[in-house]
Design an enzyme around this catalytic site. Structure first.
Site, short mmCIF file in Angstrom:
data_model
loop_
_atom_site.label_atom_id
_atom_site.label_comp_id
_atom_site.label_asym_id
_atom_site.label_seq_id
_atom_site.Cartn_x
_atom_site.Cartn_y
_atom_site.Cartn_z
N LYS A 112 -50.47 -19.09 -50.96
CA LYS A 112 -51.60 -19.48 -51.81
C LYS A 112 -52.59 -20.36 -51.07
CE LYS A 112 -49.47 -17.65 -55.30
NZ LYS A 112 -49.93 -16.66 -56.23
C1 LIG Z 1 -44.00 -17.13 -52.95
C2 LIG Z 1 -44.68 -16.08 -53.73
N1 LIG Z 1 -44.46 -14.80 -53.41
C3 LIG Z 1 -45.06 -13.82 -54.10
C4 LIG Z 1 -45.89 -14.07 -55.18
C5 LIG Z 1 -46.53 -12.92 -55.86
O1 LIG Z 1 -47.89 -12.85 -55.55
P1 LIG Z 1 -48.91 -12.15 -56.53
O2 LIG Z 1 -48.87 -12.90 -57.80
O3 LIG Z 1 -50.23 -12.25 -55.86
O4 LIG Z 1 -48.43 -10.77 -56.71
C6 LIG Z 1 -46.12 -15.40 -55.54
C7 LIG Z 1 -46.99 -15.78 -56.67
O5 LIG Z 1 -47.96 -15.25 -57.00
C8 LIG Z 1 -45.55 -16.42 -54.79
O6 LIG Z 1 -45.81 -17.69 -55.06
N1 LIG Z 2 -46.89 -16.69 -58.44
C1 LIG Z 2 -48.02 -17.42 -58.85
C2 LIG Z 2 -48.43 -17.05 -60.24
C3 LIG Z 2 -49.91 -17.20 -60.43
O1 LIG Z 2 -50.51 -16.20 -59.69
P1 LIG Z 2 -52.01 -16.20 -59.22
O2 LIG Z 2 -51.95 -15.59 -57.87
O3 LIG Z 2 -52.73 -15.40 -60.22
O4 LIG Z 2 -52.55 -17.60 -59.18
C4 LIG Z 2 -47.74 -18.91 -58.69
O5 LIG Z 2 -46.97 -19.24 -57.81
O6 LIG Z 2 -48.25 -19.73 -59.40
#
Ligand SMILES: Cc1ncc(COP(=O)(O)O)c(C=O)c1O
Ligand SMILES: N[C@@H](CCOP(=O)(O)O)C(=O)O
Length: 470
Positions: A112
């Site tokens: 993120k």
């Molecule tokens: C460590 C981790 N892996 C994978 C995901 C999944 O990613 P996305 O929500 O973009 O599919 C998340 C949260 O979104 C995450 O925090």
């Molecule tokens: N897995 C995410 C959930 C929120 O997803 P986002 O990519 O839409 O912000 C988290 O860790 O918070």
């Protein structure tokens, strides 16, 4: 560059407005009116460039003339200077033609940071130019919240409220959200799961009075700027392994579908991606949808990969818009079905278009733990549980061993030490800058998972003063 909503009824906006708007006024998500395309020569020319240089080339067409090129370059440089690895997102080989793309070298140890550090700078820049402030409200299953708080802490033009599911994030994740002392950040523990938190955030966006009064903005991947920043590492990693002269595959641990949608965007821009593999834990709504064509919400099960404990996968709406031929009417019907009955069924044409690009595989808790152990024993690589879900899926669906498979490593194992220790017998340590995390004082509010209670709390605590705010 102009942006349209997946539901077809919100105003068409430029990048700066999309950045501050978050969710479209009609409840949809913004996507570019047209996809910028990179030629084979454009992609080949990325070889040898630094991560920030590639980022500039990929992101600039999406920004258009909304931000001056020099300002964009400076923000990109500053954002990626916060990473602890010189490559920003290095590739590590774990098998004959298998790689992990480490996206966790930012300050909060999850992918993120890649988008959030840039998003904070972009928002500050646009707010400064407009002499405005914003109230950011985000939902997190663990990682978005920490990254948002880190990126926005102490910034003068924003107040940040992060809703997280009480008791359903790891200790490290919770502490990353609750130990910031700056007045502009607010961690709110809600008595529900991530889907409840996300539904409340969407409810707040759909309340036009609240939205206007607090100048509401979002940092979840509903915000287009989050997605665009994530497109970059698909290019850097594919080019490092031979693109555009040979295709690569990607496996992406998936929850809200933002990260893998960024891969789809890279493919639409011309990157030769063989397959995009959706990796889910037992919260497998996406794997089931690909298998049956029916998107059906079930209860969220807690797992050792808590950031993926998600059923309502926001960005899937962007994919539905694209794969249905940009049929906003169909998207509205599907989203109405979801709201009314918790499910909808895709038509054959849309489903087969999705299947042309994507595979999916589900990994249960035992397989996840076994994968952590297997990869440690076999390749000497310690994966976090989310990454392990990805590696397991890559193995299950691998079709052509001659095509390099890149699994996105979305979090550092030290974010989930209990799960990693239980699986591999090794307790990964936090890096030096977080070594005292467990001694820092925590500060957060507990609230019921109710939109009205959250709205009232935010109205009281935000510094944005607009007409109608008590
Ligand atoms: C460590 C981790 N892996 C994978 C995901 C999944 O990613 P996305 O929500 O973009 O599919 C998340 C949260 O979104 C995450 O925090
Ligand atoms: N897995 C995410 C959930 C929120 O997803 P986002 O990519 O839409 O912000 C988290 O860790 O918070």
């Amino acid at each position: 560059m102009r942006y349209v909503s997946t539901r077809g009824q919100a105003p068409v906006l430029d990048f700066a407005d999309v950045l501050l708007t978050g969710l479209a006024a009609d409840g949809g998500l913004y996507v570019p009116e047209t996809w910028p395309v990179m030629s084979k020569a454009d992609i080949a020319a990325l070889a040898g460039l630094s991560y920030p240089q590639v980022a500039e080339r990929i992101i600039a067409p999406f920004v258009g003339d909304a931000i001056a090129p020099a300002a964009l370059r400076a923000m990109i440089a500053d954002a990626y200077a916060q990473f602890r690895h010189p490559a920003v997102a290095p590739l590590v080989q774990t098998g004959p033609n298998d790689w992990v793309l480490e996206l966790f070298h930012g300050p909060t140890l999850a992918f993120k940071d890649v988008a959030m550090l840039l998003l904070a700078r972009l928002m500050d820049h646009v707010l400064e130019e407009r002499g405005a402030r914003a109230t950011i409200v985000g939902a997190t299953s663990g990682d978005t919240g920490g990254a948002a708080i880190e990126a926005f802490r102490g910034r003068a033009r924003t107040d940040v409220f992060i809703l997280f599911p009480d008791g359903r994030v790891s200790d490290v994740q919770r502490r990353q959200m609750t130990t910031a002392s700056e007045d502009n950040v607010h961690a709110l523990a809600l008595s529900g799961n991530f889907d409840d938190c996300q539904a409340i955030v969407k409810g707040l966006f759909n309340d036009s009075d609240f939205r206007r009064q607090v100048a509401l903005s979002g940092v979840n991947s509903i915000n287009w700027a989050r997605i665009v920043a994530q497109v970059v590492y698909y290019f850097t990693s594919a080019v490092a392994l031979g693109a555009p002269h040979r295709p690569v595959g990607f496996t992406v641990p998936t929850g809200n579908f933002g990260d893998i949608f960024a891969g789809y965007v890279a493919a639409r821009m011309g990157l030769p991606i063989d397959r995009l593999v959706i990796a889910t834990n037992v919260n497998d709504i996406l794997a089931r949808t690909l298998e049956t064509g029916r998107y059906e919400v079930r209860s969220v099960l807690p797992t050792t990969s808590p950031s993926m404990d998600i059923q309502v996968s926001s960005n899937f709406e962007r994919l539905l818009f694209e794969t249905s031929g940009r049929d906003a009417g169909a998207v509205n019907r599907w989203m109405d079905g979801l709201k009314q009955s918790g499910s909808f069924t895709l038509d054959d044409a849309t489903l087969s278009t999705i299947r042309r690009h994507f595979d999916a595989a589900r990994t249960d808790e035992a397989e996840c733990a076994a994968t952590i152990k297997r990869v440690l024993d076999g390749a000497g690589y310690l994966a976090d549980p989310h990454t392990a879900v990805g590696i397991a899926a890559a193995r299950k669906v691998r079709i052509d061993a001659g095509v390099p498979m890149i699994t996105l490593s979305t979090a550092h194992p030290a974010k989930f030490p209990d799960a990693v220790e239980a699986a591999a017998g090794i307790r990964p340590a936090l890096p030096a800058w977080l070594a005292d995390l467990h001694e820092r004082r925590e500060r957060f509010e507990r609230l019921p998972a109710e939109t009205a209670a959250v709205a009232a709390h935010i109205r009281k605590a935000t510094r944005v003063v607009a007409e109608g705010v008590e």
